[in-house]
Design an enzyme around this catalytic site. Structure first.
Site, short mmCIF file in Angstrom:
data_model
loop_
_atom_site.label_atom_id
_atom_site.label_comp_id
_atom_site.label_asym_id
_atom_site.label_seq_id
_atom_site.Cartn_x
_atom_site.Cartn_y
_atom_site.Cartn_z
N PHE A 1 12.15 14.56 11.94
CA PHE A 1 10.87 13.88 12.16
C PHE A 1 11.08 12.63 13.03
CE2 PHE A 1 7.22 11.28 10.66
CZ PHE A 1 6.24 12.10 11.19
N GLU B 1 1.12 5.48 0.91
CA GLU B 1 0.53 6.58 1.70
C GLU B 1 0.88 7.95 1.11
OE1 GLU B 1 0.65 6.31 6.05
OE2 GLU B 1 1.38 8.37 6.08
N SER C 1 0.85 -1.19 0.00
CA SER C 1 0.00 0.00 0.00
C SER C 1 0.89 1.24 0.00
CB SER C 1 -0.93 -0.02 1.21
OG SER C 1 -0.22 -0.29 2.39
N HIS D 1 3.87 -1.05 3.66
CA HIS D 1 3.13 0.21 3.45
C HIS D 1 4.20 1.28 3.22
CE1 HIS D 1 -0.17 3.11 4.16
NE2 HIS D 1 0.68 3.79 4.90
N ASP E 1 -2.11 13.50 16.99
CA ASP E 1 -1.42 14.37 17.93
C ASP E 1 -2.07 15.74 17.92
OD1 ASP E 1 0.67 12.63 18.85
OD2 ASP E 1 1.54 12.78 16.84
P1 FAD Z 1 -3.03 5.31 20.39
O1 FAD Z 1 -3.04 3.91 19.94
O2 FAD Z 1 -4.29 5.85 20.98
O3 FAD Z 1 -1.83 5.44 21.45
C1 FAD Z 1 -1.33 6.69 21.87
C2 FAD Z 1 -0.50 6.54 23.14
O4 FAD Z 1 -1.33 6.28 24.27
C3 FAD Z 1 0.50 5.37 23.15
O5 FAD Z 1 1.61 5.78 23.91
C4 FAD Z 1 -0.24 4.23 23.85
O6 FAD Z 1 0.65 3.36 24.51
C5 FAD Z 1 -1.15 4.98 24.80
N1 FAD Z 1 -2.52 4.42 24.85
C6 FAD Z 1 -3.22 3.87 23.83
N2 FAD Z 1 -4.47 3.55 24.21
C7 FAD Z 1 -4.59 3.94 25.51
C8 FAD Z 1 -5.64 3.88 26.45
N3 FAD Z 1 -6.84 3.36 26.10
N4 FAD Z 1 -5.41 4.36 27.70
C9 FAD Z 1 -4.20 4.88 28.03
N5 FAD Z 1 -3.15 4.96 27.17
C10 FAD Z 1 -3.34 4.50 25.93
N6 FAD Z 1 -0.79 11.20 12.81
C11 FAD Z 1 -1.62 12.13 12.30
O7 FAD Z 1 -1.80 13.19 12.91
N7 FAD Z 1 -2.27 11.93 11.10
C12 FAD Z 1 -2.13 10.79 10.40
O8 FAD Z 1 -2.73 10.63 9.35
C13 FAD Z 1 -1.27 9.78 10.92
N8 FAD Z 1 -1.11 8.60 10.27
C14 FAD Z 1 -0.34 7.61 10.82
C15 FAD Z 1 -0.24 6.39 10.17
C16 FAD Z 1 0.54 5.36 10.70
C17 FAD Z 1 0.61 4.04 9.98
C18 FAD Z 1 1.26 5.57 11.91
C19 FAD Z 1 2.15 4.50 12.48
C20 FAD Z 1 1.16 6.80 12.58
C21 FAD Z 1 0.36 7.82 12.05
N9 FAD Z 1 0.20 9.06 12.70
C22 FAD Z 1 -0.61 10.02 12.16
C23 FAD Z 1 0.89 9.32 13.97
C24 FAD Z 1 -0.02 9.02 15.18
O9 FAD Z 1 -1.19 9.79 15.14
C25 FAD Z 1 0.77 9.36 16.45
O10 FAD Z 1 1.82 8.44 16.60
C26 FAD Z 1 -0.06 9.46 17.70
O11 FAD Z 1 0.77 10.03 18.71
C27 FAD Z 1 -0.59 8.14 18.23
O12 FAD Z 1 -1.63 7.68 17.50
P2 FAD Z 1 -2.17 6.18 17.73
O13 FAD Z 1 -3.35 6.01 16.92
O14 FAD Z 1 -1.08 5.19 17.62
O15 FAD Z 1 -2.58 6.31 19.29
#
Ligand code: FAD
Length: 279
Positions: A210, A11, A9, A260, A103
């Site tokens: 980054f 991005e 895929s 990806h 974020d």
């Molecule tokens: P989560 O899975 O919610 O985790 C965030 C943090 O909180 C982690 O440290 C985890 O250990 C902790 N955590 C998770 N769930 C809980 C819970 N229920 N209770 C307490 N703590 C918890 N960013 C963007 O802004 N836009 C994008 O389009 C984007 N695309 C991405 C695509 C990929 C493939 C990847 C790997 C990252 C991408 N990011 C993007 C970055 C991402 O948004 C950041 O890394 C963000 O800080 C974490 O998102 P997440 O969905 O992994 O968070």
């Protein structure tokens, strides 16, 4: 028996200008689509800052018949606004989503709420059932805010248990980190695929900056080699293609389910790496 083809895929990030949009839709996408990826994805700016542009680009790609996944997070939005965006994607025949916590945009401090990705996945499933194939993010080198390696894997499991189909990793250059992570995920009871996120080396200064923020490590030997090329950007690109091709080859040879590519909206070097791999 022929082995299963790896899932590939690509991005994008949403372009900022009309020219960028035109180039992405009319030049970059046809060229990359020739490589026959399973799908494209389009990122969502921190805090929902690209809500309209992400939706616009995925809608345009979908109307060209391309399978494309918008990334989505709550950002500063409430359930009504996120729900309305999800409904728009359903109406536009979008079948995949990448669900993230995201974020807070820099400069906004803690002004914006952050909804964990497992909660977003549950919200999407509750609203739309099985309509979407949902991807979530995974971190072989640990999410920078995670309390511990194990808790981060526990939260990845929570996202997958909430209904995500698979995960895509943050990019990495240490292949051992990825395979160790897969083993630990498997030991934690995760049995869904975790695809390797791969970043071609294009602008090394930006990549290094980054990487410091997102917690991806660039090995010292790569930094030293690039430093040695100084301003010779052609040599940096050539070296980057060699290194990333080798990384991908090792991943595929060792059983990674797919790759990806973070294309940075460029045809090259993703296409060159892809061709080197004979995919
Ligand atoms: P989560 O899975 O919610 O985790 C965030 C943090 O909180 C982690 O440290 C985890 O250990 C902790 N955590 C998770 N769930 C809980 C819970 N229920 N209770 C307490 N703590 C918890 N960013 C963007 O802004 N836009 C994008 O389009 C984007 N695309 C991405 C695509 C990929 C493939 C990847 C790997 C990252 C991408 N990011 C993007 C970055 C991402 O948004 C950041 O890394 C963000 O800080 C974490 O998102 P997440 O969905 O992994 O968070």
């Amino acid at each position: 028996m022929p082995s299963k083809q790896p899932r590939i895929s690509f991005e994008y990030f949403p372009p900022k200008t009309a020219d960028g949009r035109e180039k992405l839709l009319e030049v970059t996408t046809p060229a990359l689509n020739e490589l026959n990826p399973e799908f494209f994805s389009v990122t969502y700016g921190a805090g929902g800052t690209t809500r309209d542009t992400t939706c616009d680009v995925v809608s345009a790609m979908r109307s060209q018949g391309i399978d494309v996944a918008p990334h989505l997070s709550f950002g500063g939005d409430n359930e009504d606004a996120v729900g309305a965006l999800i409904d728009t994607y359903v109406e536009r025949d979008i079948k995949r989503l990448v669900a993230l916590r995201g974020d807070t945009p820099s400069g906004m401090g803690g002004a914006s709420q952050l909804v964990y990705a497992n909660e977003l996945v549950a919200f999407i499933r509750e609203r739309t059932g099985d309509h979407f194939e949902i991807e979530v993010a995974a971190y072989p080198e640990i999410h920078p805010e995670a309390n511990s390696y194990d808790s981060d894997i526990g939260f990845l499991k929570a996202k997958l248990d909430a209904g995500a189909n698979s995960a895509i990793t943050q990019y990495f250059f240490n292949v051992e980190a990825y395979f160790y992570f897969l083993d630990q995920c498997s030991a934690a009871g995760i049995d869904k695929p975790i695809y390797a996120g791969i970043m071609p080396i294009i602008n090394f200064a930006n990549l290094a900056r980054f990487s410091r923020n997102c917690g991806a490590e660039i090995p010292r030997w790569i930094c030293q080699r690039v430093e040695g090329y100084g301003k010779d950007q052609d040599s940096v690109l050539k070296f980057g293609i060699e290194v990333v091709t080798q990384l991908c080859q090792t991943l595929l040879d060792s059983g990674a389910p797919g790759i990806h590519f973070y294309t940075m909206n460029q045809v090259e070097p993703t296409r060159e790496i892809y061709r080197n791999l004979g995919l």
